[in-house]
Design a protein around this motif. Structure first.
Motif, PDB file in Angstrom:
ATOM      1  N   LYS A 165      46.961  43.770  45.300  1.00  0.00           N
ATOM      2  CA  LYS A 165      45.782  44.123  44.511  1.00  0.00           C
ATOM      3  C   LYS A 165      45.770  43.323  43.205  1.00  0.00           C
ATOM      4  CE  LYS A 165      42.457  47.262  44.294  1.00  0.00           C
ATOM      5  NZ  LYS A 165      41.293  47.137  45.103  1.00  0.00           N
ATOM      6  N   LEU A 166      46.901  43.233  42.564  1.00  0.00           N
ATOM      7  CA  LEU A 166      47.018  42.471  41.324  1.00  0.00           C
ATOM      8  C   LEU A 166      46.720  40.989  41.565  1.00  0.00           C
ATOM      9  CD1 LEU A 166      47.755  42.463  38.315  1.00  0.00           C
ATOM     10  CD2 LEU A 166      50.139  42.243  38.995  1.00  0.00           C
ATOM     11  N   ILE A 167      47.267  40.449  42.631  1.00  0.00           N
ATOM     12  CA  ILE A 167      47.020  39.044  42.961  1.00  0.00           C
ATOM     13  C   ILE A 167      45.547  38.812  43.241  1.00  0.00           C
ATOM     14  CG2 ILE A 167      47.439  37.260  44.713  1.00  0.00           C
ATOM     15  CD1 ILE A 167      50.361  38.428  44.832  1.00  0.00           C
ATOM     16  N   ASP A 168      44.943  39.703  44.010  1.00  0.00           N
ATOM     17  CA  ASP A 168      43.512  39.576  44.305  1.00  0.00           C
ATOM     18  C   ASP A 168      42.690  39.538  43.026  1.00  0.00           C
ATOM     19  OD1 ASP A 168      43.899  39.476  47.025  1.00  0.00           O
ATOM     20  OD2 ASP A 168      43.352  41.570  47.372  1.00  0.00           O
ATOM     21  N   GLU A 169      43.036  40.384  42.065  1.00  0.00           N
ATOM     22  CA  GLU A 169      42.317  40.409  40.799  1.00  0.00           C
ATOM     23  C   GLU A 169      42.548  39.118  40.013  1.00  0.00           C
ATOM     24  OE1 GLU A 169      40.030  42.519  39.589  1.00  0.00           O
ATOM     25  OE2 GLU A 169      40.163  43.559  41.502  1.00  0.00           O
ATOM     26  N   LEU A 170      43.785  38.661  39.982  1.00  0.00           N
ATOM     27  CA  LEU A 170      44.091  37.428  39.253  1.00  0.00           C
ATOM     28  C   LEU A 170      43.350  36.228  39.837  1.00  0.00           C
ATOM     29  CD1 LEU A 170      47.913  37.806  38.562  1.00  0.00           C
ATOM     30  CD2 LEU A 170      46.075  37.777  36.868  1.00  0.00           C
ATOM     31  N   LEU A 171      43.138  36.242  41.139  1.00  0.00           N
ATOM     32  CA  LEU A 171      42.445  35.133  41.791  1.00  0.00           C
ATOM     33  C   LEU A 171      40.967  35.050  41.416  1.00  0.00           C
ATOM     34  CD1 LEU A 171      44.103  35.231  45.319  1.00  0.00           C
ATOM     35  CD2 LEU A 171      44.425  33.505  43.518  1.00  0.00           C
ATOM     36  N   THR A 172      40.443  36.076  40.778  1.00  0.00           N
ATOM     37  CA  THR A 172      39.039  36.038  40.355  1.00  0.00           C
ATOM     38  C   THR A 172      38.868  35.264  39.047  1.00  0.00           C
ATOM     39  OG1 THR A 172      39.112  38.130  39.128  1.00  0.00           O
ATOM     40  CG2 THR A 172      38.549  38.250  41.486  1.00  0.00           C
ATOM     41  N   PHE A 173      39.977  34.929  38.389  1.00  0.00           N
ATOM     42  CA  PHE A 173      39.949  34.184  37.138  1.00  0.00           C
ATOM     43  C   PHE A 173      40.273  32.721  37.395  1.00  0.00           C
ATOM     44  CE2 PHE A 173      40.974  38.537  35.941  1.00  0.00           C
ATOM     45  CZ  PHE A 173      40.133  38.749  34.866  1.00  0.00           C
ATOM     46  N   ASP A 174      39.899  31.866  36.453  1.00  0.00           N
ATOM     47  CA  ASP A 174      40.318  30.474  36.596  1.00  0.00           C
ATOM     48  C   ASP A 174      41.819  30.406  36.298  1.00  0.00           C
ATOM     49  OD1 ASP A 174      40.887  29.876  33.795  1.00  0.00           O
ATOM     50  OD2 ASP A 174      38.736  29.636  33.466  1.00  0.00           O
ATOM     51  N   ALA A 175      42.428  29.275  36.594  1.00  0.00           N
ATOM     52  CA  ALA A 175      43.884  29.143  36.513  1.00  0.00           C
ATOM     53  C   ALA A 175      44.433  29.431  35.119  1.00  0.00           C
ATOM     54  CB  ALA A 175      44.300  27.752  36.968  1.00  0.00           C
ATOM     55  N   ASP A 176      43.759  28.932  34.086  1.00  0.00           N
ATOM     56  CA  ASP A 176      44.245  29.158  32.723  1.00  0.00           C
ATOM     57  C   ASP A 176      44.191  30.633  32.347  1.00  0.00           C
ATOM     58  OD1 ASP A 176      44.807  26.476  32.315  1.00  0.00           O
ATOM     59  OD2 ASP A 176      42.829  26.050  31.455  1.00  0.00           O
ATOM     60  N   GLU A 177      43.074  31.295  32.682  1.00  0.00           N
ATOM     61  CA  GLU A 177      42.946  32.727  32.383  1.00  0.00           C
ATOM     62  C   GLU A 177      43.975  33.540  33.165  1.00  0.00           C
ATOM     63  OE1 GLU A 177      38.196  33.273  31.493  1.00  0.00           O
ATOM     64  OE2 GLU A 177      38.844  33.016  33.574  1.00  0.00           O
ATOM     65  N   ASN A 191      46.852  32.574  34.248  1.00  0.00           N
ATOM     66  CA  ASN A 191      48.163  32.323  33.668  1.00  0.00           C
ATOM     67  C   ASN A 191      48.350  33.136  32.392  1.00  0.00           C
ATOM     68  OD1 ASN A 191      50.699  30.956  33.625  1.00  0.00           O
ATOM     69  ND2 ASN A 191      49.916  29.712  31.949  1.00  0.00           N
ATOM     70  N   GLU A 192      47.329  33.173  31.556  1.00  0.00           N
ATOM     71  CA  GLU A 192      47.407  33.950  30.317  1.00  0.00           C
ATOM     72  C   GLU A 192      47.588  35.446  30.610  1.00  0.00           C
ATOM     73  OE1 GLU A 192      44.698  34.841  26.354  1.00  0.00           O
ATOM     74  OE2 GLU A 192      44.237  33.091  27.593  1.00  0.00           O
ATOM     75  N   ILE A 193      46.835  35.950  31.564  1.00  0.00           N
ATOM     76  CA  ILE A 193      46.950  37.359  31.950  1.00  0.00           C
ATOM     77  C   ILE A 193      48.341  37.637  32.507  1.00  0.00           C
ATOM     78  CG2 ILE A 193      46.117  39.117  33.578  1.00  0.00           C
ATOM     79  CD1 ILE A 193      43.311  37.738  33.257  1.00  0.00           C
ATOM     80  N   SER A 194      48.861  36.731  33.329  1.00  0.00           N
ATOM     81  CA  SER A 194      50.199  36.889  33.900  1.00  0.00           C
ATOM     82  C   SER A 194      51.250  36.977  32.802  1.00  0.00           C
ATOM     83  CB  SER A 194      50.527  35.727  34.838  1.00  0.00           C
ATOM     84  OG  SER A 194      49.663  35.720  35.932  1.00  0.00           O
ATOM     85  N   GLU A 195      51.128  36.113  31.806  1.00  0.00           N
ATOM     86  CA  GLU A 195      52.078  36.133  30.690  1.00  0.00           C
ATOM     87  C   GLU A 195      52.006  37.455  29.930  1.00  0.00           C
ATOM     88  OE1 GLU A 195      54.496  33.954  30.016  1.00  0.00           O
ATOM     89  OE2 GLU A 195      53.875  32.870  31.814  1.00  0.00           O
ATOM     90  N   LEU A 196      50.794  37.953  29.705  1.00  0.00           N
ATOM     91  CA  LEU A 196      50.633  39.242  29.019  1.00  0.00           C
ATOM     92  C   LEU A 196      51.227  40.387  29.841  1.00  0.00           C
ATOM     93  CD1 LEU A 196      47.009  38.817  27.614  1.00  0.00           C
ATOM     94  CD2 LEU A 196      49.145  38.905  26.292  1.00  0.00           C
ATOM     95  N   LEU A 197      51.016  40.345  31.134  1.00  0.00           N
ATOM     96  CA  LEU A 197      51.594  41.380  32.009  1.00  0.00           C
ATOM     97  C   LEU A 197      53.114  41.339  31.982  1.00  0.00           C
ATOM     98  CD1 LEU A 197      49.202  41.260  35.082  1.00  0.00           C
ATOM     99  CD2 LEU A 197      49.537  43.177  33.517  1.00  0.00           C
ATOM    100  N   LEU A 198      53.677  40.142  31.981  1.00  0.00           N
ATOM    101  CA  LEU A 198      55.132  40.014  31.900  1.00  0.00           C
ATOM    102  C   LEU A 198      55.667  40.611  30.602  1.00  0.00           C
ATOM    103  CD1 LEU A 198      55.768  36.458  33.365  1.00  0.00           C
ATOM    104  CD2 LEU A 198      56.567  38.633  34.294  1.00  0.00           C
TER     105      LEU A 198
END
Length: 111
Positions: A83-95, A97-104
């Motif tokens: 589910k998280l991956i599906d949501e991340l795929l709706t953003f462009d790569a830079d966004e 990546n930024e969201i992934s870093e914040l989640l980490l």
């Protein structure tokens, strides 16, 4: 897929897990109650891609969750990660990546 596979069983199991009636699933997916019932009972195996997407959307589940056998699912990522991956795929790569870093950062703080 093996011969015993029945997508209707997966649809029914998910619907019941959500406490949803066939009527509600039919309403949300814009399909008939009779069609939903026939799918779940394996009396109708004619399932279009559009119907599959409508049902998976109504059940708030990835199409793959309905298509995979239990054995295949056990080797897959957990649902929450998909589910998280599906949501991340709706953003462009830079966004994404930024969201992934914040989640980490958030996850590391919660430890």
């Amino acid at each position: 897929m093996d011969k015993k596979y029945n997508i209707g069983t997966h649809i029914r199991d998910r619907r019941k897990f959500l406490g949803m009636s066939q009527e509600k699933l039919a309403e949300l997916s814009k399909l008939s109650v009779n069609y939903i019932s026939r799918l779940e009972l394996a009396k109708d195996t004619n399932l279009s891609i559009n119907a599959l997407i409508a049902i998976s959307t109504a059940l708030d589940v990835n199409v793959s969750e309905l298509l995979l056998t239990d054995a295949q699912k056990s080797t897959e990522l957990p649902y929450y990660l998909k589910k998280l991956i599906d949501e991340l795929l709706t953003f462009d790569a830079d966004e994404a990546n930024e969201i992934s870093e914040l989640l980490l950062l958030l996850v590391r703080r919660m430890k």
